[in-house]
Design a protein around this motif. Structure first.
Motif, PDB file in Angstrom:
ATOM      1  N   GLY A 344      54.517  43.534  39.817  1.00 27.59           N
ATOM      2  CA  GLY A 344      53.802  42.867  40.222  1.00 27.59           C
ATOM      3  C   GLY A 344      52.061  42.141  39.293  1.00 27.59           C
ATOM      4  O   GLY A 344      52.571  42.377  37.926  1.00 27.59           O
ATOM      5  N   ALA A 345      52.108  40.631  39.542  1.00 26.75           N
ATOM      6  CA  ALA A 345      51.864  40.193  38.184  1.00 26.75           C
ATOM      7  C   ALA A 345      50.783  39.144  38.626  1.00 26.75           C
ATOM      8  O   ALA A 345      50.933  38.881  40.227  1.00 26.75           O
ATOM      9  N   PHE A 346      49.474  39.178  37.571  1.00 28.49           N
ATOM     10  CA  PHE A 346      48.724  37.870  38.411  1.00 28.49           C
ATOM     11  C   PHE A 346      48.614  37.240  37.310  1.00 28.49           C
ATOM     12  O   PHE A 346      48.833  36.945  35.922  1.00 28.49           O
ATOM     13  N   VAL A 347      48.448  35.921  37.681  1.00 24.97           N
ATOM     14  CA  VAL A 347      48.245  34.943  36.553  1.00 24.97           C
ATOM     15  C   VAL A 347      47.247  34.307  36.683  1.00 24.97           C
ATOM     16  O   VAL A 347      46.715  33.325  38.650  1.00 24.97           O
ATOM     17  N   SER A 348      45.925  34.403  35.815  1.00 24.24           N
ATOM     18  CA  SER A 348      44.925  33.783  35.636  1.00 24.24           C
ATOM     19  C   SER A 348      44.371  32.011  35.009  1.00 24.24           C
ATOM     20  O   SER A 348      45.267  32.196  33.490  1.00 24.24           O
ATOM     21  N   ILE A 349      44.135  31.018  34.872  1.00 21.01           N
ATOM     22  CA  ILE A 349      43.648  29.751  34.538  1.00 21.01           C
ATOM     23  C   ILE A 349      42.544  29.373  33.969  1.00 21.01           C
ATOM     24  O   ILE A 349      40.863  30.130  35.135  1.00 21.01           O
ATOM     25  N   HIS A 350      42.307  29.269  33.290  1.00 22.27           N
ATOM     26  CA  HIS A 350      40.639  29.140  32.511  1.00 22.27           C
ATOM     27  C   HIS A 350      40.677  27.065  32.608  1.00 22.27           C
ATOM     28  O   HIS A 350      41.904  26.692  31.825  1.00 22.27           O
ATOM     29  N   GLU A 351      39.044  26.711  32.488  1.00 25.13           N
ATOM     30  CA  GLU A 351      39.723  25.681  32.029  1.00 25.13           C
ATOM     31  C   GLU A 351      38.030  25.308  31.520  1.00 25.13           C
ATOM     32  O   GLU A 351      36.966  25.946  32.027  1.00 25.13           O
ATOM     33  N   HIS A 352      37.802  24.587  30.185  1.00 29.52           N
ATOM     34  CA  HIS A 352      36.095  24.651  29.234  1.00 29.52           C
ATOM     35  C   HIS A 352      35.816  26.294  29.630  1.00 29.52           C
ATOM     36  O   HIS A 352      33.982  25.829  30.025  1.00 29.52           O
ATOM     37  N   GLY A 353      36.076  27.350  30.382  1.00 24.30           N
ATOM     38  CA  GLY A 353      35.920  28.490  30.531  1.00 24.30           C
ATOM     39  C   GLY A 353      35.083  28.996  31.360  1.00 24.30           C
ATOM     40  O   GLY A 353      34.530  30.261  31.685  1.00 24.30           O
ATOM     41  N   LEU A 354      35.416  28.045  32.694  1.00 25.64           N
ATOM     42  CA  LEU A 354      35.781  28.614  33.696  1.00 25.64           C
ATOM     43  C   LEU A 354      36.728  29.305  34.949  1.00 25.64           C
ATOM     44  O   LEU A 354      37.682  28.429  33.792  1.00 25.64           O
ATOM     45  N   LEU A 355      36.365  30.502  35.858  1.00 20.40           N
ATOM     46  CA  LEU A 355      38.043  30.562  36.010  1.00 20.40           C
ATOM     47  C   LEU A 355      38.390  28.829  36.486  1.00 20.40           C
ATOM     48  O   LEU A 355      37.252  28.639  37.479  1.00 20.40           O
ATOM     49  N   ARG A 356      39.547  28.516  36.881  1.00 21.88           N
ATOM     50  CA  ARG A 356      40.243  27.450  37.782  1.00 21.88           C
ATOM     51  C   ARG A 356      41.511  27.773  38.789  1.00 21.88           C
ATOM     52  O   ARG A 356      41.466  26.621  39.245  1.00 21.88           O
ATOM     53  N   GLY A 357      42.261  29.392  39.034  1.00 21.11           N
ATOM     54  CA  GLY A 357      42.472  29.722  39.245  1.00 21.11           C
ATOM     55  C   GLY A 357      43.309  31.048  39.150  1.00 21.11           C
ATOM     56  O   GLY A 357      43.707  31.197  37.809  1.00 21.11           O
ATOM     57  N   CYS A 358      43.530  31.729  40.426  1.00 22.85           N
ATOM     58  CA  CYS A 358      43.867  33.022  39.832  1.00 22.85           C
ATOM     59  C   CYS A 358      44.453  33.923  40.993  1.00 22.85           C
ATOM     60  O   CYS A 358      44.251  33.459  42.490  1.00 22.85           O
ATOM     61  N   ILE A 359      45.598  33.516  41.168  1.00 22.83           N
ATOM     62  CA  ILE A 359      46.537  34.452  42.137  1.00 22.83           C
ATOM     63  C   ILE A 359      47.761  35.206  41.421  1.00 22.83           C
ATOM     64  O   ILE A 359      48.231  35.199  40.767  1.00 22.83           O
ATOM     65  N   GLY A 360      47.706  36.396  42.377  1.00 24.59           N
ATOM     66  CA  GLY A 360      49.102  38.052  41.867  1.00 24.59           C
ATOM     67  C   GLY A 360      49.598  38.595  42.970  1.00 24.59           C
ATOM     68  O   GLY A 360      49.079  38.135  44.235  1.00 24.59           O
ATOM     69  N   SER A 379      51.176  29.255  42.703  1.00 20.99           N
ATOM     70  CA  SER A 379      50.371  29.915  43.315  1.00 20.99           C
ATOM     71  C   SER A 379      48.557  29.275  42.588  1.00 20.99           C
ATOM     72  O   SER A 379      47.567  29.375  43.383  1.00 20.99           O
ATOM     73  N   ALA A 380      48.572  29.803  41.349  1.00 21.85           N
ATOM     74  CA  ALA A 380      47.567  29.960  40.460  1.00 21.85           C
ATOM     75  C   ALA A 380      47.120  28.745  40.531  1.00 21.85           C
ATOM     76  O   ALA A 380      45.826  27.861  40.944  1.00 21.85           O
ATOM     77  N   SER A 381      47.912  27.633  39.898  1.00 25.55           N
ATOM     78  CA  SER A 381      47.731  26.696  40.295  1.00 25.55           C
ATOM     79  C   SER A 381      46.889  25.266  41.500  1.00 25.55           C
ATOM     80  O   SER A 381      46.472  24.752  40.614  1.00 25.55           O
ATOM     81  N   THR A 382      47.565  25.530  42.347  1.00 29.06           N
ATOM     82  CA  THR A 382      47.694  24.529  43.014  1.00 29.06           C
ATOM     83  C   THR A 382      47.291  25.524  44.171  1.00 29.06           C
ATOM     84  O   THR A 382      47.020  24.555  45.362  1.00 29.06           O
ATOM     85  N   ARG A 383      47.359  26.945  44.711  1.00 33.34           N
ATOM     86  CA  ARG A 383      47.016  27.172  45.860  1.00 33.34           C
ATOM     87  C   ARG A 383      46.131  28.061  45.966  1.00 33.34           C
ATOM     88  O   ARG A 383      45.570  28.586  47.752  1.00 33.34           O
TER      89      ARG A 383
END
Length: 475
Positions: A344-360, A379-383
């Protein structure tokens, strides 16, 4: 005309005599400074005063601008119903701000009003200003849960609207500082409280507004500050303008910080605002962020490079890459590492210090870790249902992490958890909530469990089970 001055002010109802009933004397320095602000505004004779308030209508992903022609309010909630306000909104300026936001596809406007009455973050400044000056309309704007950069952009939009309408405008950034300065205060003490006040007063006293972006969300939350986003919006409204700065006062007598600074826009001999490109702080910040992420991108390991390649290809081209396409250019060792195991894997995305997406995924659903990452990055970036899909313009500022999960194991008690080492899964029947380990702002096992329960819709009284797992974090 233009924005001619801005003022950073607090909003404790205590300093209104009918509310304080004598106790306001303990912050007389703040009152004196407020009256000086009111005198300066009276001398400037603005047509409109724009007030950004943390206590106006606030949404997570939208800036609310108060609609209508008239607003009323009083300090009835603070025991002084006799202190009343009737304010006229500058509808033309409101329409101009909303129109620019709409043209720029920026999330701000007059939709979603929840409470028509004026809030105390607006009324406290008006209480003092109206003692000295009365010939003005107002614009009232709430804050949001969006990034500090978005608050600055709204300030820029405000400046543009002011210029287009030709208004003579004063901007008032309403906001208290930390609420955790003294043990005896209403919110107690935190080490971050005095640190926040010292930093914010230093930054604003120097007019170094670019440093406002350096206050991360976790630090601000622990400091329990109130006005930071309001101050950032004010900074955007002064973008590119040279200003004369004066610090009037700072007090923390009540356990809450009250700071007052003034920013008068300089004008040339013809009466035009003096521009200063070194004060275009958002442009400077974004360029620095872009360069920082380019360095991180070059230094990223194979897991993160694959996640980034997957989401960038999908965002820009709408295409899901295959494992073979994703791993082109990777070393044989990296290919072997990503294709020979499942997890299993989670992809976490932050932008300017704030969470922008996290799905796993907790357990593997694909034939390899590589395939898991490719699909979860998309999924993390678009869903992610908490956020709008990421746009192409955001790509240069994205920070990406990949957490590869070990196999979950049941535990009998929270004593077997370690918030830094283990993630937690809380389950009750078909409901399940997961939280990764070592997250900013999550300092205790109890906090970790509580957040996971909330995510899974599980109540503390439910008969729930705990599992823990380890992760390998890739950056």
């Amino acid at each position: 005309m233009s924005i001619i001055a801005s003022f950073m002010v607090p909003h404790p109802p205590l300093i209104v005599p009918q509310v304080g009933r004598g106790s306001e004397a303990q912050v007389q320095k703040t009152i004196d400074s407020y009256l000086k602000v009111a005198d300066e505004i009276a001398q400037l004779k603005p047509e409109t005063i724009i007030i950004s308030s943390p206590h106006a209508t606030m949404y997570a992903d939208y800036f609310h601008i108060s609609p209508g022609e008239i607003a009323v309010g009083s300090f009835a909630d603070f025991g002084a119903p006799q202190v009343k306000f009737t304010e006229e909104y500058d509808t033309e300026l409101v329409e101009a701000i909303e129109a620019i936001a709409q043209d720029d596809d920026f999330p701000a406007g007059t939709m979603g009003q929840r409470k028509r009455e004026l809030d105390h973050g607006t009324m406290v400044p008006l209480h003092f200003i109206r003692q000295r000056y009365s010939h003005f309309k107002i614009v009232r704007i709430g804050l949001s849960g969006l990034a500090l950069t978005d608050h600055y952009v709204l300030g820029q939009i405000i400046q543009q609207a002011v210029n287009e309408t030709g208004r003579r405008v004063v901007y008032v950034a309403s906001g208290d500082l930390s609420h955790k300065l003294q043990e005896y205060g209403p919110y107690g003490f935190a080490l971050e409280g005095p640190e926040y006040d010292e930093r914010i007063m230093d930054v604003c006293s120097r007019g170094a507004f670019g440093e406002l972006f350096d206050f991360d969300d976790t630090f601000c939350d622990k400091a329990a500050e109130c006005g930071h986003r309001s101050f950032v919006m004010m900074a955007g409204a002064l973008d590119g303008l040279d200003v004369d700065i004066e610090t009037l006062s700072h007090e923390d007598v009540t356990g809450v910080g009250y700071g007052i600074c003034t920013f008068h826009v300089k004008h040339d001999v013809d009466g035009n605002p003096v521009e200063d490109d070194s004060r275009r702080f958002l442009d400077i910040y974004l360029e620095a962020e872009r360069k920082k992420q380019l360095v991180k991108k070059a230094e990223s390991d194979a897991f993160v490079r694959l996640a980034r390649k997957s989401l960038e290809t999908y965002i820009m081209n709408g295409k899901t890459i295959s494992v073979a396409e994703g791993l082109q250019g990777f070393s044989d060792e990296e290919v072997e590492m990503l294709t020979s195991t499942q997890a299993g894997a989670f992809v976490s995305i932050h932008e300017h210090g704030l969470l922008r997406g996290c799905i796993g995924t907790i357990l593997p659903t694909e034939a390899s870790v590589a395939a898991e990452i490719i699909h979860n990055a998309i999924s993390a970036s678009t869903r992610d249902p908490r956020f709008d899909p990421i746009g192409t313009y955001e790509i240069p500022y994205l920070e990406i992490n990949v957490d590869v999960l070990g196999k979950p194991e049941p535990i009998d008690s929270k004593d077997e958890l370690d918030v830094k080492r283990y993630g937690v899964i809380v389950s009750c029947g078909s409901r399940r909530g997961l939280l990764l380990p070592d997250l900013d702002g999550v300092d205790t096992v109890d906090e970790q469990i509580a957040i996971a329960m909330k995510k899974g819709g599980i109540n503390p009284s439910d008969d729930y089970k705990l599992e823990r797992f380890e992760v390998v974090r890739h950056v």
